[in-house]
Design an enzyme around this catalytic site. Structure first.
Site, short mmCIF file in Angstrom:
data_model
loop_
_atom_site.label_atom_id
_atom_site.label_comp_id
_atom_site.label_asym_id
_atom_site.label_seq_id
_atom_site.Cartn_x
_atom_site.Cartn_y
_atom_site.Cartn_z
N LYS A 69 0.85 -1.19 0.00
CA LYS A 69 0.00 0.00 0.00
C LYS A 69 0.88 1.24 0.00
O LYS A 69 1.90 1.30 0.70
CB LYS A 69 -0.92 0.02 1.23
CG LYS A 69 -1.90 1.20 1.22
CD LYS A 69 -2.93 1.11 2.33
CE LYS A 69 -2.37 1.46 3.68
NZ LYS A 69 -3.41 1.48 4.73
N ARG A 112 -10.22 -1.32 7.48
CA ARG A 112 -9.32 -2.27 8.16
C ARG A 112 -8.81 -1.72 9.49
O ARG A 112 -8.55 -2.46 10.43
CB ARG A 112 -8.19 -2.72 7.24
CG ARG A 112 -7.17 -1.69 6.76
CD ARG A 112 -6.18 -1.33 7.82
NE ARG A 112 -4.87 -0.98 7.33
CZ ARG A 112 -4.09 -0.11 7.93
NH1 ARG A 112 -4.50 0.56 8.99
NH2 ARG A 112 -2.88 0.12 7.46
N GLN A 140 -12.45 7.82 10.94
CA GLN A 140 -12.02 6.68 11.73
C GLN A 140 -12.86 6.49 12.98
O GLN A 140 -13.10 5.36 13.42
CB GLN A 140 -10.54 6.81 12.09
CG GLN A 140 -9.92 5.53 12.61
CD GLN A 140 -10.30 4.31 11.82
OE1 GLN A 140 -10.81 3.33 12.36
NE2 GLN A 140 -10.08 4.33 10.51
N GLY A 223 -4.66 7.22 16.94
CA GLY A 223 -4.18 8.39 16.21
C GLY A 223 -2.68 8.46 15.98
O GLY A 223 -2.22 8.99 14.97
N ASP A 225 0.35 7.45 14.57
CA ASP A 225 0.79 6.53 13.53
C ASP A 225 2.03 7.03 12.81
O ASP A 225 2.33 6.62 11.70
CB ASP A 225 -0.34 6.29 12.52
CG ASP A 225 -0.80 7.58 11.84
OD1 ASP A 225 -0.31 8.66 12.22
OD2 ASP A 225 -1.64 7.50 10.93
N LYS A 229 4.07 11.60 17.25
CA LYS A 229 2.66 11.69 17.61
C LYS A 229 2.40 10.95 18.93
O LYS A 229 2.94 9.86 19.16
CB LYS A 229 1.77 11.09 16.53
CG LYS A 229 1.68 11.92 15.25
CD LYS A 229 0.67 11.29 14.28
CE LYS A 229 0.46 12.12 13.04
NZ LYS A 229 -0.57 11.52 12.15
#
Length: 326
Positions: A69, A112, A140, A223, A225, A229
């Site tokens: 991806k 997913r 999300q 969140g 990712d 963060k």
């Protein structure tokens, strides 16, 4: 040679969350049993444009299928009329390496990721959980809600957003789908009075305080990712059973990445990976009062497993467009 092209409308019509949850759960289990190949996702950072581009390859041995991806995250895209996240997936034959299908993966990514949150809650939250708290009200938040509602009999959902109009829109859209009351809260502290807490924001400064988290709470930390963060105060991690989706990937881009880099926690504070819990190799929740955390970074195996569902359904229904590539 023909390659199957599937646009977002195709993917939306072929993919449902319930099937995705089954596929993601099996992919996690294979990961726990070391039956996959999956290097950590790689990043290109575009600081001048406040965005990044990621590549995520994986191979599922049991299904004998592989793919990659390519996905971006550009928070300022909404001001340009574009999605924050856009993604493309290429599904490959392991026999020849040839592409079998190229498909939109933006909707696939939402599904997913929501599926992963539902499966993690299934294995880590208290079975009698009835109140869901959501910090964030974007796409999300919607898929997390539906996935968790597939597993638990929710009586109430609490939602907070920095933009109240977004939370109100979420309530109007999702209340009937959740089949329960949705309360728009004026603070994150109010939302944290729940059984299952889901955080789905892009923040780089913790917004969930340790003193707000009750014993027995399960947290899906979605969140964080990318490096830098974090949504949770590090002290929450120190008092919780922390389960990551992948140790290597979470260490550099998950909820644990900043506390690890600053020495506030160590790898000894991380219990295990969710695939090991699903496979029965490691315990998840030990008692009713445990605070459990699922650190979700988003794994390429989730994308491969879900894309394979879409591809097989497309072949069965004769959907998509065949493109001559070679």
């Amino acid at each position: 040679m023909d390659v199957l092209w599937l646009n977002q409308n195709d993917v939306r019509s072929l993919l449902n969350l319930s099937d995705a949850m089954d596929a993601v759960e099996k992919a996690f289990e294979q990961h726990g049993r070391k039956k996959v190949q999956m290097p950590p996702k790689s990043y290109l950072y575009f600081e001048a444009h406040n965005g990044d581009l990621r590549t995520m390859p994986a191979y599922l041995e049991e299904q004998d299928v592989a793919g990659v991806k390519i996905v971006n995250v550009h928070p300022d895209n909404r001001q340009k009329g574009l999605p924050t996240v856009m993604a493309l997936f290429v599904l490959n034959s392991t026999e020849t390496g040839a592409p079998l299908a190229v498909m939109d993966a933006s909707y696939l990514t939402d599904i997913r990721t929501g599926a992963a949150g539902g499966i993690a809650a299934k294995h880590l939250a208290r079975p009698d959980s009835h109140i869901l708290g959501l910090v964030g009200s974007g796409n999300q938040a919607r898929t997390q809600l539906v996935a968790i509602a597939n597993v638990f009999d929710l009586e109430e959902v609490k939602v907070y957003s920095a933009h109240k109009e977004s939370a109100e829109q979420f309530k109007q859209e999702m209340e009937c789908k959740a089949d329960c009351t949705i309360e728009v809260c004026s603070s994150i502290e109010e939302v944290c009075d729940c059984d299952i807490l889901v955080t789905v924001t892009p923040v780089r400064t913790p917004i969930v305080k340790s003193k707000w988290i009750k014993p027995g709470t399960h947290i899906n930390a979605i969140g964080a990712d990318a490096a830098g963060k974090e949504e949770l105060e590090a002290s929450i991690l120190l008092q919780s059973r922390v389960v990551v989706d992948d140790m290597a990937q979470a260490s550099h881009s998950g909820e644990v990445n900043v506390p690890l880099s600053e020495g506030l926690i160590t790898v000894d504070n991380i219990c295990c990976e969710i695939g090991e819990v699903i496979a029965g190799l490691e315990p998840g929740r030990l008692n009713e009062s445990d605070i459990t955390i699922f650190d979700s970074t988003g794994l390429a195996i989730q994308d491969v497993a879900t894309a394979l569902l879409v591809y097989n359904a497309a072949k069965e229904k004769g959907m998509g467009k065949k493109l001559q590539m070679f």
